[in-house]
Design a protein around this motif. Sequence first.
Motif, mmCIF file in Angstrom:
data_model
loop_
_atom_site.group_PDB
_atom_site.id
_atom_site.type_symbol
_atom_site.label_atom_id
_atom_site.label_comp_id
_atom_site.label_asym_id
_atom_site.label_seq_id
_atom_site.Cartn_x
_atom_site.Cartn_y
_atom_site.Cartn_z
ATOM 1 N N THR A 1 -47.217 27.813 60.426
ATOM 2 C CA THR A 1 -46.676 29.092 60.890
ATOM 3 C C THR A 1 -47.669 30.191 60.560
ATOM 4 N N THR A 2 -47.952 31.037 61.530
ATOM 5 C CA THR A 2 -48.880 32.149 61.343
ATOM 6 C C THR A 2 -48.320 33.402 61.990
ATOM 7 N N ALA A 3 -48.680 34.550 61.421
ATOM 8 C CA ALA A 3 -48.341 35.857 62.001
ATOM 9 C C ALA A 3 -49.624 36.517 62.470
ATOM 10 N N GLU A 4 -49.551 37.144 63.637
ATOM 11 C CA GLU A 4 -50.745 37.740 64.218
ATOM 12 C C GLU A 4 -51.299 38.864 63.341
ATOM 13 N N SER B 1 -36.379 21.436 60.810
ATOM 14 C CA SER B 1 -35.892 20.232 60.141
ATOM 15 C C SER B 1 -36.057 19.034 61.069
ATOM 16 N N TYR B 2 -36.375 17.889 60.481
ATOM 17 C CA TYR B 2 -36.508 16.652 61.246
ATOM 18 C C TYR B 2 -36.135 15.472 60.359
ATOM 19 N N PHE B 3 -35.873 14.344 61.001
ATOM 20 C CA PHE B 3 -35.531 13.125 60.267
ATOM 21 C C PHE B 3 -36.742 12.206 60.263
ATOM 22 N N ASP B 4 -37.181 11.798 59.066
ATOM 23 C CA ASP B 4 -38.313 10.895 58.902
ATOM 24 C C ASP B 4 -37.774 9.468 58.824
ATOM 25 N N PRO B 5 -37.976 8.624 59.871
ATOM 26 C CA PRO B 5 -37.403 7.273 59.833
ATOM 27 C C PRO B 5 -38.044 6.377 58.787
ATOM 28 N N ASP B 6 -39.299 6.643 58.414
ATOM 29 C CA ASP B 6 -39.933 5.825 57.378
ATOM 30 C C ASP B 6 -39.334 6.114 56.009
ATOM 31 N N ALA B 7 -39.157 7.400 55.696
ATOM 32 C CA ALA B 7 -38.554 7.779 54.419
ATOM 33 C C ALA B 7 -37.028 7.700 54.454
ATOM 34 N N LYS B 8 -36.452 7.582 55.657
ATOM 35 C CA LYS B 8 -34.993 7.496 55.848
ATOM 36 C C LYS B 8 -34.271 8.704 55.250
ATOM 37 N N ARG B 9 -34.827 9.883 55.475
ATOM 38 C CA ARG B 9 -34.175 11.095 54.985
ATOM 39 C C ARG B 9 -34.634 12.288 55.831
ATOM 40 N N TYR B 10 -33.840 13.368 55.730
ATOM 41 C CA TYR B 10 -34.160 14.602 56.442
ATOM 42 C C TYR B 10 -35.159 15.418 55.630
ATOM 43 N N LYS B 11 -36.046 16.098 56.365
ATOM 44 C CA LYS B 11 -37.016 16.981 55.734
ATOM 45 C C LYS B 11 -36.967 18.335 56.436
ATOM 46 N N THR B 12 -37.173 19.385 55.662
ATOM 47 C CA THR B 12 -37.113 20.747 56.207
ATOM 48 C C THR B 12 -38.364 21.513 55.790
ATOM 49 N N HIS B 13 -38.979 22.165 56.756
ATOM 50 C CA HIS B 13 -40.123 23.033 56.497
ATOM 51 C C HIS B 13 -39.688 24.478 56.702
ATOM 52 N N ARG B 14 -39.873 25.275 55.674
ATOM 53 C CA ARG B 14 -39.531 26.703 55.754
ATOM 54 C C ARG B 14 -40.799 27.532 55.554
ATOM 55 N N ALA B 15 -41.013 28.450 56.459
ATOM 56 C CA ALA B 15 -42.184 29.312 56.405
ATOM 57 C C ALA B 15 -41.735 30.751 56.180
ATOM 58 N N GLU B 16 -42.310 31.375 55.156
ATOM 59 C CA GLU B 16 -42.022 32.773 54.860
ATOM 60 C C GLU B 16 -43.182 33.615 55.371
ATOM 61 N N PRO B 17 -43.063 34.210 56.559
ATOM 62 C CA PRO B 17 -44.156 35.032 57.082
ATOM 63 C C PRO B 17 -44.389 36.250 56.194
ATOM 64 N N PRO B 18 -45.564 36.864 56.311
ATOM 65 C CA PRO B 18 -45.842 38.050 55.477
ATOM 66 C C PRO B 18 -44.967 39.241 55.874
ATOM 67 N N THR B 19 -44.861 40.173 54.954
ATOM 68 C CA THR B 19 -44.122 41.410 55.228
ATOM 69 C C THR B 19 -44.889 42.265 56.225
#
Length: 628
Positions: free
Chosen positions: A326-329, A409-427
Motif C-alpha cells: 500500500t502506498t500514498a501518492e 483478508s484472505y485464506f491461506d490453504p497451505d497454512a489452513k488459516r485466515y490472514k489479514t494485511h492492514r496498511a496504515e497510510p501516512p497522515t
Amino acid sequence: MVFFTSGARPMWTAQSMLVRIAMSAVVMGAVCVEGGQAQPNRTVRVTAEADPTDAAVGETVHLTVRVDGAPATVVQTPELPSTTHLEPQQRTPQTRQIRASRGGRLRQGVVFSWRLRPRQQGAARIQPLTVVVRGKQYTTAPLRVRVSARTGAPDAPTLTRPDGASSDPSLDVRDLFIRARATDDRVYQNEQVIVEYSLFYRPRIRLRRSRVAGSWDAPGFWREELDVAARPTPQRRRTDGQTYETVVLKRVALFPTRPGTLRVDPLRIETEAQGRMRMQEDGPSLRGRFEPVQIASEGLSLTARSLPEGAPPAFDGAVGQFVVRTTAEADSASVGEAVTLTMQVEGTGNLATLPPPSVESPPDVEVYEPTVETDIERDGSRIRGTKTFAYTLVPRSGGRHDLPTLAFSYFDPDAKRYKTHRAEPPTLYVSGQEGPRAVGRTSDGLPVGDVADAREASEAQWVRTDRRPLYRSAWTYLALLVPALIVGAGVAYRRWRDRPGSSPDETTPALDEDRDRLQEACRHLRRGADASFYDAVGRTLRAFLAERLGRAGPNDVPRTVLDRHLLRHDVPADLRNALYDVLDRCDEARYAPGSASVSPEDVLANAHAVLRRLGPQLPRPDDPAPRS
C-alpha cells in the motif's frame, strides 16, 4: 539395665524398617526408569488403511499409514508399496504430525498419506508397507480395494474409431492415449488447482490432422487458461514400463465456486494415426495405413471443501498466497487537490474475481470508487499476477487528516488459516481553505461552481430575443442530414471497394502494398506448387504481424498472446477470426496436402482482404509512439 535393653530393641526395629523402605523405593524407581525407557518400543503401533475400500474406476483412493507412540523425528519416511491395478498420483507422501494428551500422558505420532487411482474394474491390491522406527521395522498387512465400473464420462483413456473405419491391429489404447492430471483432488472453495492434459504416443506412431473434438467444460469452476506451446517439442518419458513421446495439449487453472464433488470433462481429440505391425514374429515391422481415431482422456472428480468458520470482517473470498503493498501518492496537499491511495495485491489465486477492498471515508475527505488494473501471468505452471486498486481522495478542508486504513483478508490453504494485511497510510496534511461553491446544479447534477465562474455584468453580451428559433429553420435539418449522407457514402464506397469482383486496376495504394507482400505466393500458385503457396501465405501474414506488433521475428506465437496484441489495437472480432481462419487453412494444407476444403484462389483473396483491413488497424514501425 533391663529398661535400656527393652527400650533399645524397638528403636533398632524402626531404623531397619526405614532402611528397607528406602531400598524398596530405589529399586522401584530403577524399575520404573527402565520400564519408561523401554515403553516406547513396546507401545509403537503402525496401521494402514485404504479409503474407500469400494471405489469406481477413476476415483481417488487414499492410502493412510499411521504411526502411534513415536515422534516424527525417529520415524523414517516410508516408500510407497507396490500396487496392483492402482496408479499412484504422488510418490512423496503428505505428512502430518500428531500430538495429543491422554490421561495426563503426551501421545505422539505421525500420519503418511498417498493418493491412488484405480485403472480397471476388479480387485486391486496394496502390498505390505514397512516403516522403520528407531531402527526397528514394522510391517503393515496387505490391503484390498474392490473396483467397480462407472457410467458417464470415461474413467480411463479411450481410443475409438468412427463407424465404418477398419480396425488396424497395429494401434490400441496402450500406444496412444491422453492422460489427465490434477495437482490435487481435495481443495478449498476458490482455491487454485491445475489440470493438465498430456498426449502419450509410442515413438513408432505417426500422427496428422489432429484437432480438438467436441467441447470441454468444468461445471462449478471458474476457469483460467494457461499458455501452452503452439508447436510443442515432444518429450520422452517412461510410464507403465514403456517409453512414450509426450506433449502438453491443455493446461487450465480451476477455482471451485461451490463446495461438493465437482466433475471435470474429459478432453477429446480427433486425429489420424499410423502404426507399425509385424507379419511374422521375427520379421521386419511394416507401417500400416493412416486411420482416423478419436482419443479421450479420463474424467476427473475433485472435492471442494467449504472454507472454515471464523473469517475476519475484511474477508471477501480471496484464497491463495498473496503479498499486499500500500502506498500514498503524497502526505501533503491543498484543499480540493486529489491524492491517490494505491493497494497492490500480488500472488497466486483468482485475481480476476477479486473485488476492491472497502474503504471508509474519513471526515471532510471524499473517497471515489477505485480504478482497477489486473495483470495476470499465464505462461507459468500456475496462475499468478497483480491486481492494483487506486483510490482517489479529495480533502474538503484544511488541517490534519488521517487517511483510511486499508485491510485485505484472505485464506491461506497451505497454512489452513485466515490472514489479514492492514496498511496504515501516512497522515495527510492539507493547506488552505475550501473556497465558496455555488448552490445550484446543472442538469447532469454537477455543481454550477465546477462548470463556470460567476461573470461580472460588464462581461455580459446582449443578444436579441426575437430571432427565429432554430427548430423552425430548414437549414437546421439540412445541416443535420449532411453528416449522415457523408457516412452513408463512405460505407457504400467501402462495400464497393471490398466486393469480390472488384477490378485489380481499381486498387488503392494499401492494396498494392498487400499485393507486393503476396507476390511470392502468387508465383507458387501459378506454378501449381500448392505446398509452397500455403507456406508463403502463412509466412507473409506472420511477418506482417511481427513487423506491425514489434516482435523480434515472424515466429509463431500462442493464439492467446496474439489475441492480447490485437485487442490492444482494437482489432474487431470478425477481422481476428478471418486472420486465424487463413492461418489455419495454411497449416492444414501444409501438414495435410490434398485435404484443403477451400481453393488456393479463395485463400489468396482472403489473405489480401485481411492484410488490407489490418493495415490501418496496426501501427507502422516508423509511426511516432503515441503520447501517454
